[in-house]
Design a protein around this motif. Structure first.
Motif, PDB file in Angstrom:
ATOM      1  N   HIS A 145      50.873  40.296  51.555  1.00  0.00           N
ATOM      2  CA  HIS A 145      50.058  41.677  51.226  1.00  0.00           C
ATOM      3  C   HIS A 145      50.709  42.601  52.485  1.00  0.00           C
ATOM      4  CE1 HIS A 145      46.491  44.341  51.096  1.00  0.00           C
ATOM      5  NE2 HIS A 145      46.502  44.451  52.321  1.00  0.00           N
ATOM      6  N   ARG A 149      53.948  43.083  48.773  1.00  0.00           N
ATOM      7  CA  ARG A 149      53.380  43.760  48.054  1.00  0.00           C
ATOM      8  C   ARG A 149      51.610  43.693  48.088  1.00  0.00           C
ATOM      9  NH1 ARG A 149      50.472  44.064  43.241  1.00  0.00           N
ATOM     10  NH2 ARG A 149      50.145  41.839  42.935  1.00  0.00           N
ATOM     11  N   PRO A 150      50.777  45.140  48.468  1.00  0.00           N
ATOM     12  CA  PRO A 150      49.512  44.928  48.739  1.00  0.00           C
ATOM     13  C   PRO A 150      48.967  44.454  47.589  1.00  0.00           C
ATOM     14  CG  PRO A 150      50.656  47.217  49.306  1.00  0.00           C
ATOM     15  CD  PRO A 150      51.765  46.255  48.748  1.00  0.00           C
ATOM     16  N   LEU A 151      47.889  43.534  47.901  1.00  0.00           N
ATOM     17  CA  LEU A 151      47.102  43.083  46.884  1.00  0.00           C
ATOM     18  C   LEU A 151      45.647  43.505  46.838  1.00  0.00           C
ATOM     19  CD1 LEU A 151      48.152  39.239  47.748  1.00  0.00           C
ATOM     20  CD2 LEU A 151      48.665  40.637  45.725  1.00  0.00           C
ATOM     21  N   SER A 152      45.168  43.765  45.866  1.00  0.00           N
ATOM     22  CA  SER A 152      43.757  44.323  45.630  1.00  0.00           C
ATOM     23  C   SER A 152      42.750  43.364  46.162  1.00  0.00           C
ATOM     24  CB  SER A 152      43.504  44.511  44.448  1.00  0.00           C
ATOM     25  OG  SER A 152      43.213  43.518  43.577  1.00  0.00           O
ATOM     26  N   ASP A 153      41.399  43.972  46.617  1.00  0.00           N
ATOM     27  CA  ASP A 153      40.360  42.950  47.019  1.00  0.00           C
ATOM     28  C   ASP A 153      40.214  41.840  45.947  1.00  0.00           C
ATOM     29  OD1 ASP A 153      39.978  44.503  49.044  1.00  0.00           O
ATOM     30  OD2 ASP A 153      38.282  45.617  48.281  1.00  0.00           O
ATOM     31  N   ALA A 154      40.272  42.210  44.758  1.00  0.00           N
ATOM     32  CA  ALA A 154      40.015  41.046  43.633  1.00  0.00           C
ATOM     33  C   ALA A 154      41.208  40.126  43.607  1.00  0.00           C
ATOM     34  CB  ALA A 154      39.851  41.736  42.315  1.00  0.00           C
ATOM     35  N   GLU A 155      42.256  40.476  43.938  1.00  0.00           N
ATOM     36  CA  GLU A 155      43.243  39.474  44.089  1.00  0.00           C
ATOM     37  C   GLU A 155      43.520  38.860  45.345  1.00  0.00           C
ATOM     38  OE1 GLU A 155      47.293  41.747  41.860  1.00  0.00           O
ATOM     39  OE2 GLU A 155      46.458  42.569  43.751  1.00  0.00           O
ATOM     40  N   ARG A 156      42.806  39.312  46.366  1.00  0.00           N
ATOM     41  CA  ARG A 156      43.035  38.519  47.607  1.00  0.00           C
ATOM     42  C   ARG A 156      41.685  37.443  47.518  1.00  0.00           C
ATOM     43  NH1 ARG A 156      43.373  43.576  49.965  1.00  0.00           N
ATOM     44  NH2 ARG A 156      41.366  43.438  50.657  1.00  0.00           N
TER      45      ARG A 156
END
Length: 290
Positions: A145, A149-156
């Protein structure tokens, strides 16, 4: 682990073929967040260090690792075995992963003892296994992250949820299923944590005796600092890690650049690409996903 066990495990590692059995799914699907995260060598290296720091904050786990493994005297083989286990868990065929996890669990069943303060422990205690699972997920996820690449809340959240089947096989029934559950587990475990010189000895060993492969080698010390930087603030405050100052802007950008480059370069002989072949997917499948 005895020398015989190490030799047997090393031989098993060499025999693992991520392209077989053809068509057999893994514990986690190829379109998952996990398959994207675990393919990145920089995130795996940084996140693995973060995970061990968190594990060593817990006295029972720290004692078990230090007294029952070869990590202190010969860390590289153990790190390689741990990396292989992660690759098999995520990318290996389900039957192969289940067999390997069963073997790891049998070895863990023999690890028991007492901390220097007289607290008894067994490696397979669910509380300890939950913590090990949570620290590994946290380390790899946060490293990706922050430095790939930054990951969204849903992806995390998905990343934690995807790990649950393997966590159950490892004996971690209470592994976090979301980022909120991870944060709650960290808060509940925090009163047990303590500062210890072994944490800094571990980082010294990594910094002086374990080298990154190839062109990543000059980044070793930056990776150590990155691993410390992504620790939760309260845990970072508890541990005396002043020898690892935060990255400056240029250093952080450099690691992010390397992280993004390595996220787009397929290594056809590596487990992610070979696992794609097993499932009839192009070996570059993971490297073209957004």
């Amino acid at each position: 682990m005895t020398a015989t066990e190490q030799a047997q495990e090393g031989q098993a590692g060499r025999l693992i073929d991520f392209t077989r059995p053809a068509g057999e799914p893994a514990l986690i699907a190829p379109d998952s967040v996990s398959w994207r995260v675990f393919k990145n060598p920089l995130a795996m290296y940084i996140g693995g260090i973060t995970a061990v720091i968190l594990e060593f904050a817990e006295p029972r786990i720290r004692t078990g690792v230090w007294e029952h493994t070869s990590f202190r005297d010969d860390p590289l083989p153990r790190l390689k075995r741990t990396g292989l286990a992660a690759m098999v868990t995520v990318y290996g065929a389900r039957s192969v992963a289940e067999r390997m996890i069963a073997g790891v669990t049998r070895m863990h069943a023999r690890v028991k003892g007492s901390t220097p303060d007289g607290v008894a422990y067994e490696a397979l205690e669910p509380e300890l296994m939950n913590w090990v699972q949570a620290t590994a997920s946290f380390g790899f996820l946060q490293a990706y992250h922050h430095f790939v690449r930054p990951l969204s809340d849903a992806e995390r959240d998905s990343f934690y949820f995807e790990a649950l089947p393997a966590a159950a096989l490892y004996g971690a029934p209470g592994a976090p299923a979301s980022e909120a559950e991870q944060q709650a587990l960290f808060e509940s475990m925090y009163p047990q944590f303590e500062d210890h010189a072994i944490v800094r000895e571990f980082l010294e060993i990594i910094g002086t005796r374990v080298a990154l492969p190839g062109f990543l080698r000059p980044l070793s010390h930056l990776c150590l600092r990155a691993a410390v930087e992504i620790l939760p603030g309260e845990i970072k405050s508890l541990l005396d890690l002043s020898a690892f100052p935060p990255l400056n802007g240029f250093q952080r950008c450099l690691l992010r650049f390397i992280g993004r480059v390595t996220d787009r370069i397929p290594i056809r002989s590596a487990p992610p690409a070979r696992a794609c072949r097993r499932l009839g997917l192009p070996p570059t499948y993971l490297y073209h996903r957004k």
